[in-house]
Write a protein that holds these residues in place. Structure first.
Motif, PDB file in Angstrom:
ATOM      1  N   PRO A   1       2.911 -25.566 -20.356  1.00 57.04           N
ATOM      2  CA  PRO A   1       2.417 -26.795 -19.724  1.00 57.04           C
ATOM      3  C   PRO A   1       1.757 -26.523 -18.370  1.00 57.04           C
TER       4      PRO A   1
ATOM      5  N   SER B   1      17.588 -33.358 -24.707  1.00 51.72           N
ATOM      6  CA  SER B   1      16.340 -32.691 -24.344  1.00 51.72           C
ATOM      7  C   SER B   1      16.633 -31.269 -23.861  1.00 51.72           C
TER       8      SER B   1
ATOM      9  N   ALA C   1       7.670 -29.511 -20.542  1.00 51.90           N
ATOM     10  CA  ALA C   1       6.462 -30.084 -21.152  1.00 51.90           C
ATOM     11  C   ALA C   1       6.065 -31.390 -20.475  1.00 51.90           C
ATOM     12  N   THR C   2       7.053 -32.143 -19.978  1.00 53.49           N
ATOM     13  CA  THR C   2       6.736 -33.425 -19.343  1.00 53.49           C
ATOM     14  C   THR C   2       6.829 -33.333 -17.823  1.00 53.49           C
ATOM     15  N   PHE C   3       6.982 -32.129 -17.308  1.00 51.47           N
ATOM     16  CA  PHE C   3       7.193 -31.953 -15.872  1.00 51.47           C
ATOM     17  C   PHE C   3       5.946 -32.356 -15.076  1.00 51.47           C
ATOM     18  N   ASP C   4       6.160 -33.213 -14.058  1.00 50.86           N
ATOM     19  CA  ASP C   4       5.033 -33.620 -13.223  1.00 50.86           C
ATOM     20  C   ASP C   4       5.307 -33.347 -11.743  1.00 50.86           C
TER      21      ASP C   4
ATOM     22  N   THR D   1      12.710 -26.641 -22.428  1.00 52.41           N
ATOM     23  CA  THR D   1      11.321 -26.606 -22.929  1.00 52.41           C
ATOM     24  C   THR D   1      10.719 -28.017 -22.933  1.00 52.41           C
ATOM     25  N   ASP D   2      11.495 -28.999 -23.438  1.00 51.81           N
ATOM     26  CA  ASP D   2      11.005 -30.394 -23.459  1.00 51.81           C
ATOM     27  C   ASP D   2      10.699 -30.882 -22.049  1.00 51.81           C
ATOM     28  N   ARG D   3      11.641 -30.585 -21.146  1.00 51.25           N
ATOM     29  CA  ARG D   3      11.490 -31.120 -19.786  1.00 51.25           C
ATOM     30  C   ARG D   3      10.350 -30.427 -19.034  1.00 51.25           C
TER      31      ARG D   3
ATOM     32  N   ASP E   1      10.642 -34.081 -11.325  1.00 49.87           N
ATOM     33  CA  ASP E   1      11.937 -33.907 -11.985  1.00 49.87           C
ATOM     34  C   ASP E   1      12.743 -32.918 -11.128  1.00 49.87           C
TER      35      ASP E   1
END
Ligand SMILES: [Zn+2]
Length: 387
Positions: free
Chosen positions: A319, A271, A278-281, A274-276, A284
């Motif tokens: 994101p 990953s 996109a899923t960052f809440d 950029t991927d991380r 992380d």
């Protein structure tokens, strides 16, 4: 032999770029120069192929030719040459900044060959229609000596000679600027940036942070031309060695490489940052830490220069949750008196393509005299003094 327009020519071209078509009389009213002078200058620009008569919209002014004039979109254009780490590209832009035809691009396998590769591509792309060449580079450059002082495009090298690029332009004016200034030129001419505000423009990419301080829409320049070196702001963090030969640079922290070095165990090995993002809440820890460093650097920059607006560009920050986390952290780093006075725009719009931005440098120099500070003109291509 291409030349840049003289001062009055530039003003007329700019008016027509922004509000054309206009009659010679309307142009006279706007620039306040004698009608006969305006008329003669317009005729000269028509002869050079930069303007044309607009036959479809007759206008009537006292005693002036009733046909308005406009930019000759098919008569001339500029080249944008973008030199990036590992790649050089060149493309042709119309007077309105539309990329026309194919962009030539080449992967640079050896960084020592970057100037030769750029020269080759430029030679291939030059045509008689090209009125100026915009060249964008990351890092610091010395436009007087034609040297690239320090750049991610030529890692490990100092004072790289750029003369072959100027020679490849074959007498055409060359406008050499930092890549962030190229983005600023594009934003100024397309109306995305206000000419009234002082803003800090920051581009964010994986392993590359660019910044430019814009005063009245134009970049602020130091004695060595470059963007504002936010990417080399250093922190006490173990990173790879940056191309500036030091460790802990923000550009190295904001990277997939750094992210992987921190948590290779629990994160999916393939990953990207950029991927991380996109899923960052917010949960992380590695990504949060990386955003915290970016926020710290931005907060310090804001406290130091107090711009009215900070504009972050780059698709990585698209994101929503990453954006709101970053905005909240930046505000926390800002002096309390500044929060609420500095507008923070985290724009999810992508940066213009490097070739496009480089071309806008040449267009900015065509339409605005103020954009000619870093220009090289062969003696025979100096603009005429009086027009
Ligand atoms: Zn560095």
């Amino acid at each position: 032999m291409a030349t840049l327009p003289g001062p009055l020519e530039s003003r007329l071209l700019r008016l027509l770029y922004c509000d054309g078509p206009l009659s010679r009389w309307e142009l006279h009213e706007q620039v306040g120069v004698r009608p006969s002078t305006v008329s003669a200058t317009v005729s000269a620009l028509i002869d050079r192929g930069m303007l044309k008569q607009n036959e479809s919209k007759p206008a009537y002014g006292r005693g002036r030719p009733p046909v308005p004039v406009e930019i000759n979109d098919s008569g001339w254009g500029v080249l944008g040459l973008a030199i990036e780490p590992g790649r050089v590209s060149v493309g042709y832009l119309t007077p309105y900044g539309r990329v026309l035809g194919r962009t030539l691009s080449r992967k640079v396998s050896r960084s020592e060959a970057v100037v030769t590769d750029a020269k080759d591509l430029l030679e291939r792309a030059m045509t008689d229609q090209v009125s100026a060449v915009g060249v964008s580079l990351p890092g610091l450059m010395d436009p007087v000596q034609h040297k690239l002082v320090l750049s991610a495009a030529a890692p490990g090298q100092l004072m790289v000679d750029l003369d072959p690029i100027y020679q490849a332009a074959n007498g055409c004016p060359v406008i050499l600027e930092n890549d962030m200034h190229a983005i600023a030129a594009q934003r100024l001419l397309t109306g995305s940036s206000s000419a009234e505000e002082d803003s800090l423009l920051v581009s964010v990419r994986d392993g590359a942070i660019g910044a430019a301080m814009l005063v009245d829409g134009k970049p602020n320049r130091g004695c060595v031309t470059g963007g504002n070196e936010l990417g080399h702001m250093r922190f006490d963090v173990k990173t790879d060695r940056c191309h500036c030969r030091r460790e802990g640079c923000l550009a190295c922290i904001f990277s997939t490489r750094f992210m992987r070095s921190r948590d290779e165990k629990d994160a999916a090995a393939d990953s990207t940052l950029t991927d991380r993002l996109a899923t960052f809440d917010g949960h992380d820890p590695t990504v949060a830490m990386i955003l915290d460093y970016l926020a710290m650097a931005l907060g310090n920059a804001i406290n130091l220069i107090r711009p009215s607006r900070v504009i972050l560009i780059g698709e990585m920050l698209q994101p929503r949750l990453a954006q709101s986390y970053l905005a909240q952290r930046v505000r926390r780093e800002m002096l309390p008196g500044l929060v609420g006075r500095v507008h923070l725009d985290i724009s999810s719009s992508p940066a213009p393509s490097p070739v496009e931005a480089a071309g806008w440098l040449a267009l900015a120099a065509t339409y605005y005299e103020e954009w000619r500070q870093n220009i090289y003109l062969p003696p025979e291509a100096q603009p005429a003094k009086r027009t």
